[in-house]
Design a protein around this motif. Sequence first.
Motif, PDB file in Angstrom:
ATOM      1  N   MET A 753       0.764  -1.149  -0.100  1.00  0.00           N
ATOM      2  CA  MET A 753      -0.091  -0.013  -0.044  1.00  0.00           C
ATOM      3  C   MET A 753       0.847   1.350  -0.027  1.00  0.00           C
ATOM      4  O   MET A 753       0.660   2.224  -0.717  1.00  0.00           O
ATOM      5  N   GLN A 754       1.960   1.138   0.891  1.00  0.00           N
ATOM      6  CA  GLN A 754       2.593   2.263   0.770  1.00  0.00           C
ATOM      7  C   GLN A 754       3.628   2.645  -0.546  1.00  0.00           C
ATOM      8  O   GLN A 754       3.358   3.661  -0.779  1.00  0.00           O
ATOM      9  N   ASP A 755       3.890   1.498  -1.049  1.00  0.00           N
ATOM     10  CA  ASP A 755       4.530   1.687  -2.464  1.00  0.00           C
ATOM     11  C   ASP A 755       3.418   2.332  -3.434  1.00  0.00           C
ATOM     12  O   ASP A 755       3.885   3.363  -4.120  1.00  0.00           O
ATOM     13  N   ALA A 756       2.292   1.808  -3.525  1.00  0.00           N
ATOM     14  CA  ALA A 756       1.408   2.409  -4.320  1.00  0.00           C
ATOM     15  C   ALA A 756       1.036   4.071  -3.855  1.00  0.00           C
ATOM     16  O   ALA A 756       0.672   4.629  -4.845  1.00  0.00           O
ATOM     17  N   ILE A 757       1.089   4.493  -2.528  1.00  0.00           N
ATOM     18  CA  ILE A 757       0.628   5.667  -2.465  1.00  0.00           C
ATOM     19  C   ILE A 757       1.721   6.373  -2.904  1.00  0.00           C
ATOM     20  O   ILE A 757       1.558   7.525  -3.281  1.00  0.00           O
ATOM     21  N   VAL A 758       3.169   6.042  -2.559  1.00  0.00           N
ATOM     22  CA  VAL A 758       4.217   6.831  -2.854  1.00  0.00           C
ATOM     23  C   VAL A 758       4.132   7.125  -4.356  1.00  0.00           C
ATOM     24  O   VAL A 758       4.434   8.192  -4.972  1.00  0.00           O
ATOM     25  N   PHE A 759       4.014   6.138  -5.055  1.00  0.00           N
ATOM     26  CA  PHE A 759       4.066   6.332  -6.827  1.00  0.00           C
ATOM     27  C   PHE A 759       2.917   7.016  -7.404  1.00  0.00           C
ATOM     28  O   PHE A 759       2.965   7.671  -8.373  1.00  0.00           O
ATOM     29  N   SER A 760       1.853   7.043  -6.325  1.00  0.00           N
ATOM     30  CA  SER A 760       0.608   8.069  -7.168  1.00  0.00           C
ATOM     31  C   SER A 760       1.117   9.527  -6.602  1.00  0.00           C
ATOM     32  O   SER A 760       0.066  10.312  -6.872  1.00  0.00           O
ATOM     33  N   MET A 761       1.934   9.612  -6.013  1.00  0.00           N
ATOM     34  CA  MET A 761       2.136  11.180  -5.440  1.00  0.00           C
ATOM     35  C   MET A 761       2.547  12.122  -6.652  1.00  0.00           C
ATOM     36  O   MET A 761       3.334  11.843  -7.295  1.00  0.00           O
ATOM     37  N   ARG A 762       2.120  13.288  -6.450  1.00  0.00           N
ATOM     38  CA  ARG A 762       2.465  14.405  -7.449  1.00  0.00           C
ATOM     39  C   ARG A 762       3.593  15.042  -6.985  1.00  0.00           C
ATOM     40  O   ARG A 762       3.827  14.954  -5.804  1.00  0.00           O
TER      41      ARG A 762
END
Length: 800
Positions: A753-762
Amino acid sequence: MKSPKEVWSQAVELVSEMTLQERASLMSGSSFWHLQPLERLGLDAIMVADGPHGLRKADMAVDQAGLNASVPATCFPTAVTLASSWDADLLQEVGAAIGRECQAEDVAVLLGPGVNIKRNPLCGRNFEYYSEDPFLSGKLAAKFIQGVQSKGIGTSLKHFAANNQESHRMVVDTLVDRRTLFELYLPAFEIAVKEAQPWTVMCAYNKLNGTFCSEHEPLLTSILRDRWGFEGLVVTDWGAINDRPKAVSAGLELEMPSSGGANDDAVALAVEQNALAEEDLERAAQRVSALILAAQNNSERTEADFDAHHDLARKCAAEGAVLLKNQDGCLPFDTARSLAVIGAFAETPRIQGAGSSQVNATGIKKPLEVLRKMTGAKVTYAPGFDPELAEDNSVLIEEAVTVAEKAEQVLILAGLPPLFEAEGFDRTTLKQPVQIERLIEAVSKANPNCAVILSNGSPIEMPWLGQVPAVLETYLGGQAGAEAMADLVFGKLSPSGKLAETFPLSLADVPSQSNFNNHPRQIVYREGLNVGYRAYGGSQDGVLFPFGHGLSYTEFSYHNLEVSGQYNAANPLVQVTLEVTNSDARSGAEIIQLYVRDCEASVYRPDRELKGFQKLSLASGETKKCSFELDARAFAYFDLEADDWQIEPGKFELLIGASCCDIRLSSSVKITDEESPAHPPKAQQPYHIMDDAALADLGLHMTPPDPIRPYSVQTTLEDIKYHWLGKLLVAKVNEMMREHTGGQTPSPVVQKMQDAIVFSMRLSTLRNMSGGTITQKRLDILIHVLNGAWLRAVVRVFRP
Ligand code: BGC
């Protein structure tokens, strides 16, 4: 106890004494979870914390984000389970209990509930949302909010609006026609705002029809405030801000978390340069001040009764479990007969989903222990699958088969492993891992007297259904889920939950599927109103289990339907009453559903729409009366020309069902219009998967999706993950994340989940959340380098 509205004049007075800088300083938080204090005027740094199915208060000393460790709190069943109870009063009780835990922990606002519509069963966060139906979602949310706020604790109704997938959530533009928006994606918010006035509304990350929700004036002001009369404040989802001054003038008050003051300066500067109206800032400061004053006013610190809350969690888990199938009365099982328990969830139960909603439960009951305690006979156990792995494991399956063969009854505890669904990413399939499917097939073949107990946050395919006599969907049942499950399995209680969502047969049957997560920057809701049961109507084709379905150990009969009231289109008010009898030997509860069908519409109307529901507890042989009242909205559709709700006079059917497909009684009313009495029946225009022309007819004009290149502040880390600079940034953010979460090793699902959140950051989010490390200047240079514009990068180094 006072609400922000009740301290409004005090807030206005305080703000009149504030300097421009002080007003601007209130516009964003002082930390990840605290608002900005203003000591000079007595405003404290109040704390907000996540919900929605329990309090997740970060332990600031250990893990500021609270993703790995948070203060112990009662883990109630997640929203999907709570919603399957269809019991609004129960949600109010849960809200009040969580409110009490917030009081004890000095938390001023609980960040929930979430009422986004389950447009597609693959949305990774569906377990945090109530339903595919806006009426049910809105009614449940309103009661939950009333419960929390009855304790003087605010709520945050989220995520406003049209945030129906996790992928690319920070940049994706949701294109949805206005009628669908008003009829499907907004009403849950509308009902909750009108009936419960949440202290705050949280705007979503995504764009809606071309504009970020955080700066969407029609959404935040014209609709939320002018149409619905919202009195609280609008806060961003964490890191959702784009252009801060623009957001203030659109109607957004509070940016969370802190942007280190940078955006507050931008707001003050915008006022000085007349780019932002002073009144807009004043209004925003007043709303933030009112929230803080209300929270300070309600600073009661009572101890929470965790034992009582655990019992309430158990009650909710029992009421929210749905008996999907029960051939030949397979369930309930007999405590005197030997039992084989198969499935690793017996030892490591799935009680909730990963993400910002994850609660550090006060005490988790394990199914195996609970079942052993509850039965007088022998209980054997085999794990059958490894919840951390997807691959087939023949050794575990064979062992499970051997154990199952020797028992008189078998319980298979299956569902979805944690890695399959969480905040931050979407599922890619409706299938369970192959090892679980194979396990169910093998065990049910070895011993057909078996029941499958499912723990998952959203629908799955069940290729094994024909082989298994009983299936109990417990969803994610919270810390007391195991006890509730055992109560149901052994017949201490009769199941009474019903599905608040459709279980499709396969993804091919889901109308939104071809337009779900199919572009990193734009999603077009081409299916319009065809979401969930609205797409399937009364037909079971394409459906594994329909919306509203749920069995009981007893039987209910419906009779004596009566309809009365006034039927004029200008002001219809229709009373519907009926009686329901528990006609079998056990006590139980039935959820009665009222659907309305417009039989003579000239515009497309879904075949039926839920407009009333009630849950009745009935002892064996008992009869109770059930009543509904239908007002204008129950018959209306959103008319684009009038830009308002309209009723087309004509015949409407009232369908009383035990599910959307199991209609037990029906009647009809004729709604008349004195001004145009002769309304001939007209042919309906079917809704289908709409092409651009059909959407244009509904006023939605296609715009090209935002380009990925050239890189800009809107670029996500995903976009640049193969660029050397992107790699460096990702590493840096991960390091910051580790610091933020106390350096603990996350579980595999939290890591995913953290990986997904990091990659989704602008990139702009990084600037805002970097605490001043990434300034606008540094960001500009970085973007020039990413674009290969070295000269520009050098020039920017020397430009102030
Ligand atoms: C989630 C919100 C949550 C917030 C604070 C966001 O990423 O979308 O639902 O309240 O974080 O944790």
